[in-house]
Enzyme design. Sequence first.
Site, mmCIF file in Angstrom:
data_model
loop_
_atom_site.group_PDB
_atom_site.id
_atom_site.type_symbol
_atom_site.label_atom_id
_atom_site.label_comp_id
_atom_site.label_asym_id
_atom_site.label_seq_id
_atom_site.Cartn_x
_atom_site.Cartn_y
_atom_site.Cartn_z
ATOM 1 N N LYS A 90 0.866 -1.194 0.000
ATOM 2 C CA LYS A 90 0.000 0.000 0.000
ATOM 3 C C LYS A 90 0.890 1.229 0.000
ATOM 4 O O LYS A 90 1.819 1.335 0.804
ATOM 5 C CB LYS A 90 -0.878 0.001 1.273
ATOM 6 C CG LYS A 90 -1.840 1.179 1.312
ATOM 7 C CD LYS A 90 -3.100 0.889 0.541
ATOM 8 C CE LYS A 90 -3.907 2.133 0.227
ATOM 9 N NZ LYS A 90 -3.482 2.828 -1.030
ATOM 10 N N LYS A 114 5.391 3.337 8.465
ATOM 11 C CA LYS A 114 4.204 4.189 8.596
ATOM 12 C C LYS A 114 2.946 3.322 8.632
ATOM 13 O O LYS A 114 2.086 3.471 9.503
ATOM 14 C CB LYS A 114 4.143 5.139 7.391
ATOM 15 C CG LYS A 114 2.978 6.098 7.405
ATOM 16 C CD LYS A 114 2.756 6.778 6.054
ATOM 17 C CE LYS A 114 3.992 7.486 5.561
ATOM 18 N NZ LYS A 114 3.677 8.412 4.428
ATOM 19 N N LYS A 126 5.424 1.744 -3.026
ATOM 20 C CA LYS A 126 5.369 3.109 -3.586
ATOM 21 C C LYS A 126 5.645 3.008 -5.075
ATOM 22 O O LYS A 126 6.301 2.070 -5.529
ATOM 23 C CB LYS A 126 6.443 3.982 -2.933
ATOM 24 C CG LYS A 126 6.185 5.468 -3.084
ATOM 25 C CD LYS A 126 5.239 5.971 -2.016
ATOM 26 C CE LYS A 126 4.847 7.409 -2.217
ATOM 27 N NZ LYS A 126 4.092 7.919 -1.057
ATOM 28 N N GLY A 165 -2.733 8.300 -4.232
ATOM 29 C CA GLY A 165 -2.121 9.558 -4.651
ATOM 30 C C GLY A 165 -0.844 9.884 -3.899
ATOM 31 O O GLY A 165 -0.510 9.269 -2.891
ATOM 32 N N ASP A 166 -0.109 10.835 -4.427
ATOM 33 C CA ASP A 166 1.071 11.438 -3.784
ATOM 34 C C ASP A 166 1.329 12.711 -4.590
ATOM 35 O O ASP A 166 0.409 13.184 -5.295
ATOM 36 C CB ASP A 166 2.275 10.481 -3.815
ATOM 37 C CG ASP A 166 3.406 10.928 -2.878
ATOM 38 O OD1 ASP A 166 3.293 10.708 -1.671
ATOM 39 O OD2 ASP A 166 4.391 11.537 -3.354
ATOM 40 N N THR A 209 -4.750 13.455 5.257
ATOM 41 C CA THR A 209 -3.341 13.603 5.656
ATOM 42 C C THR A 209 -3.152 14.891 6.462
ATOM 43 O O THR A 209 -2.527 14.890 7.532
ATOM 44 C CB THR A 209 -2.417 13.578 4.425
ATOM 45 O OG1 THR A 209 -2.770 12.472 3.604
ATOM 46 C CG2 THR A 209 -0.972 13.471 4.837
ATOM 47 N N ASN A 240 -2.208 19.003 -1.567
ATOM 48 C CA ASN A 240 -3.228 18.310 -0.790
ATOM 49 C C ASN A 240 -2.941 18.330 0.711
ATOM 50 O O ASN A 240 -3.816 18.650 1.518
ATOM 51 C CB ASN A 240 -3.342 16.858 -1.293
ATOM 52 C CG ASN A 240 -4.276 16.036 -0.449
ATOM 53 O OD1 ASN A 240 -3.844 15.332 0.466
ATOM 54 N ND2 ASN A 240 -5.568 16.127 -0.705
HETATM 55 P P1 NDP Z 1 0.740 17.839 -4.057
HETATM 56 O O1 NDP Z 1 1.231 17.500 -5.401
HETATM 57 O O2 NDP Z 1 -0.711 17.994 -3.815
HETATM 58 O O3 NDP Z 1 1.464 19.142 -3.514
HETATM 59 C C1 NDP Z 1 2.853 19.219 -3.397
HETATM 60 C C2 NDP Z 1 3.208 20.625 -2.979
HETATM 61 O O4 NDP Z 1 4.598 20.695 -2.683
HETATM 62 C C3 NDP Z 1 2.952 21.636 -4.076
HETATM 63 O O5 NDP Z 1 2.627 22.867 -3.492
HETATM 64 C C4 NDP Z 1 4.301 21.700 -4.785
HETATM 65 O O6 NDP Z 1 4.513 22.904 -5.488
HETATM 66 C C5 NDP Z 1 5.225 21.576 -3.617
HETATM 67 N N1 NDP Z 1 6.483 20.966 -4.064
HETATM 68 C C6 NDP Z 1 6.643 19.779 -4.665
HETATM 69 N N2 NDP Z 1 7.919 19.562 -4.976
HETATM 70 C C7 NDP Z 1 8.571 20.636 -4.562
HETATM 71 C C8 NDP Z 1 9.912 20.998 -4.593
HETATM 72 N N3 NDP Z 1 10.856 20.219 -5.132
HETATM 73 N N4 NDP Z 1 10.250 22.200 -4.039
HETATM 74 C C9 NDP Z 1 9.287 22.994 -3.477
HETATM 75 N N5 NDP Z 1 7.987 22.694 -3.436
HETATM 76 C C10 NDP Z 1 7.634 21.533 -3.963
HETATM 77 O O7 NDP Z 1 1.337 16.692 -3.090
HETATM 78 P P2 NDP Z 1 0.881 16.285 -1.636
HETATM 79 O O8 NDP Z 1 0.410 17.474 -0.867
HETATM 80 O O9 NDP Z 1 0.002 15.102 -1.754
HETATM 81 O O10 NDP Z 1 2.254 15.758 -1.010
HETATM 82 C C11 NDP Z 1 3.138 16.608 -0.276
HETATM 83 C C12 NDP Z 1 4.058 15.736 0.575
HETATM 84 O O11 NDP Z 1 3.270 14.957 1.484
HETATM 85 C C13 NDP Z 1 4.925 14.724 -0.180
HETATM 86 O O12 NDP Z 1 6.135 14.546 0.513
HETATM 87 C C14 NDP Z 1 4.096 13.435 -0.087
HETATM 88 O O13 NDP Z 1 4.912 12.298 -0.253
HETATM 89 C C15 NDP Z 1 3.576 13.575 1.330
HETATM 90 N N6 NDP Z 1 2.379 12.786 1.671
HETATM 91 C C16 NDP Z 1 1.239 12.858 0.927
HETATM 92 C C17 NDP Z 1 0.124 12.141 1.300
HETATM 93 C C18 NDP Z 1 -1.170 12.250 0.577
HETATM 94 O O14 NDP Z 1 -2.131 11.605 1.006
HETATM 95 N N7 NDP Z 1 -1.285 13.001 -0.488
HETATM 96 C C19 NDP Z 1 0.153 11.252 2.478
HETATM 97 C C20 NDP Z 1 1.366 11.318 3.238
HETATM 98 C C21 NDP Z 1 2.434 12.054 2.817
HETATM 99 P P3 NDP Z 1 4.148 22.991 -7.063
HETATM 100 O O15 NDP Z 1 2.650 23.071 -7.111
HETATM 101 O O16 NDP Z 1 4.832 24.214 -7.533
HETATM 102 O O17 NDP Z 1 4.696 21.740 -7.665
HETATM 103 O O1 2IT Z 2 2.974 8.900 1.572
HETATM 104 C C1 2IT Z 2 1.828 8.435 1.753
HETATM 105 O O2 2IT Z 2 1.517 7.867 2.798
HETATM 106 C C2 2IT Z 2 0.831 8.616 0.698
HETATM 107 N N1 2IT Z 2 1.135 9.235 -0.325
HETATM 108 C C3 2IT Z 2 -0.541 8.027 0.838
HETATM 109 C C4 2IT Z 2 -0.534 6.577 0.454
HETATM 110 C C5 2IT Z 2 -1.882 5.906 0.412
HETATM 111 O O3 2IT Z 2 -1.879 4.725 0.037
HETATM 112 O O4 2IT Z 2 -2.903 6.509 0.732
#
Ligand code: NDP
Ligand code: 2IT
Length: 448
Positions: A90, A114, A126, A165-166, A209, A240
Site C-alpha cells: 500500500k 508508517k 510506492k 495519490g502522492d 493527511t 493536498n
Molecule cells: P501535491 O502535489 O498535492 O502538492 C505538493 C506541494 O509541494 C505543491 O505545493 C508543490 O509545489 C510543492 N512541491 C513539490 N515539490 C517541490 C519541490 N521540489 N520544491 C518545493 N515545493 C515543492 O502533493 P501532496 O500534498 O500530496 O504531497 C506533499 C508531501 O506529502 C509529499 O512529501 C508526499 O509524499 C507527502 N504525503 C502525501 C500524502 C497524501 O495523502 N497526499 C500522504 C502522506 C504524505 P508545485 O505546485 O509548484 O509543484
Molecule cells: O505517503 C503516503 O503515505 C501517501 N502518499 C498516501 C498513500 C496511500 O496509500 O494513501
Amino acid sequence: MSYVDEVFDMVVAKNPAQPEFHQAVKEVLESLRVVIEANEEKYRRDALLERLVTPERQLLFRVPWVDDKGQVQVNNGFRVQFNSAIGPYKGGLRLHPSVNIGIIKFLGFEQIFKNSLTGLPIGGGKGGSDFDPKGKSDREVMAFCQSFITELYKYIGADTDVPAGDIGTGAREIGYMYGQYKRLTGLYEGVLTGKGLSYGGSLARTEATGYGLLYLTEEMLKCNGRDIKGRTVAVSGAGNVAIYAIQKAQQLGAKPVTCSDSTGWIYDSEGIDVALLKEVKEVKRARLTEYAAARPSAQYHEKKDGEHGVWSVKCDIALPCATQNELDLEDAKVLVANGCFAVAEGANMPTTMEATEYFQANGVLFCPGKASNAGGVATSALEMSQNSERLSWTFEEVDSKLQGIMVNIFHSLDEAAKKFGCEGNYVAGANIAGFLKVAEAMTAQGIV
Ligand code: NDP
Ligand code: 2IT
C-alpha cells in the site's frame, strides 16, 4: 562491526547513487540499534535486516503516450513492492520530474513503518513516474495514466497491491487510472484509493493527511503540557497535505500564516484564506502569485537559493508539507532562534538528518512524517474496508476513526521511546514501534 553498520554499508554498496534511500535507511537503522543489539544473534541468522532493506519486488517499465501535437513521449514508470509482511502493498504514486528508483525506494521503505504504525493490515509500497502533469492538458494526463496502468495493472489488485495519490497524483489522475484498470480487467474493485465519491471513494480521504497531521500535533502538544490554540503556524507546500493541514489548524484555533510552492511562498499576516488557496491551487492549478494578487494582507516572495523561505517567519509550530529535504540545518537554526517549539512533518522526510538532530538537541518537539502524515494512508485503508463491505461510511465516522488512529499512533511512539530509554525521541519511538510489528510478522512467516 555491528550488524546495523554492516547492513547499512551493504545498502550503500548495493544501491549506488540513491542518496535519499540511504538517508531513509540510515535514520531507521540508527534508531533500531538498541532493539537489534538485544536480538542480534537471531536477527543475523534470519538475515532479518537484509530482507527488510531489500524490496520484495521492483517494477521498472516504459510508459509511452501521445501528446497534443501528435508527438510520442516516453516516461519511466516505477512500482516498488517493498514489504507485504502485514498486508497487501500500500502506498502512493508520485508524478514529478525528479522521480527515480532511489526516490521511490526511500518512499516505499518509509511506508513499511508508517503503515505498521496505523495498526491496520497494510504492507509497504510506492510507485510513480518522472512524468510532469504540470502544464499538460487533461487529455495528455489521461493518455499518460492509461498507458501507465496498461503495464501496472498486471501487478496490482485489491488484495495484492493498492496504489493511491502522492505528489502530482490527485483525484483526476486516480480517476483515469481506475477507469483503465476496470476496462482491462473487468473488475470493479478497490484497487486504488483516493477515488472519487461517485465510484467508491471514501469521505474524508481528501482531507485525511492534513487533518491527521493536526490531530497528532494537538495530542503531542497536549501530552507535553502545551495547547495548540492561539499558536502561529508556518506551513510549507500548497498541495493536498498543506491545504487541509492549514484548514484543520484554523479549526483548532491556531493561525497558519504561510504556504509555498516550487517557485515561491506566501506570508499572510491575517492568516491563510483557505477558500482562496483552494481556488488558486485545486481549481485553477495556478501559481501563488494569484493568491497574493487577490489578498491585500499577503506578501509573495520568489523562492531564492540560500534564503529560508517560510522558515524565516516567526512561528510556534512548523509543519513542512511539500517534499523531501526541504528543511535543512540552517532553516532549523532560524526556526529555533525565532522560538519555534514543535515540528511535525506532513511531507515524507522533509527535514534533513542534521536539522532533525538540531531540533532534538534544542528541546523542540519533533514528530517524523512516518507517524504524523500516516492519516492519509490510514484513511486509504478505511476506504479499502468500505470497498470490501460495499458500504460507505459518513464523514463523521471516518473522521472520528482517523482521529482515534492519530492519537493512538502518538501514544505508541511515545511509549516505545520510553520503553527503550529515549523518552521524548519520537523519531526513535516511531521507527521502533513500526519495526517491531513487521519484524514479528516476518519472523512468524518464515524465510520468504
Ligand atoms: P501535491 O502535489 O498535492 O502538492 C505538493 C506541494 O509541494 C505543491 O505545493 C508543490 O509545489 C510543492 N512541491 C513539490 N515539490 C517541490 C519541490 N521540489 N520544491 C518545493 N515545493 C515543492 O502533493 P501532496 O500534498 O500530496 O504531497 C506533499 C508531501 O506529502 C509529499 O512529501 C508526499 O509524499 C507527502 N504525503 C502525501 C500524502 C497524501 O495523502 N497526499 C500522504 C502522506 C504524505 P508545485 O505546485 O509548484 O509543484
Ligand atoms: O505517503 C503516503 O503515505 C501517501 N502518499 C498516501 C498513500 C496511500 O496509500 O494513501
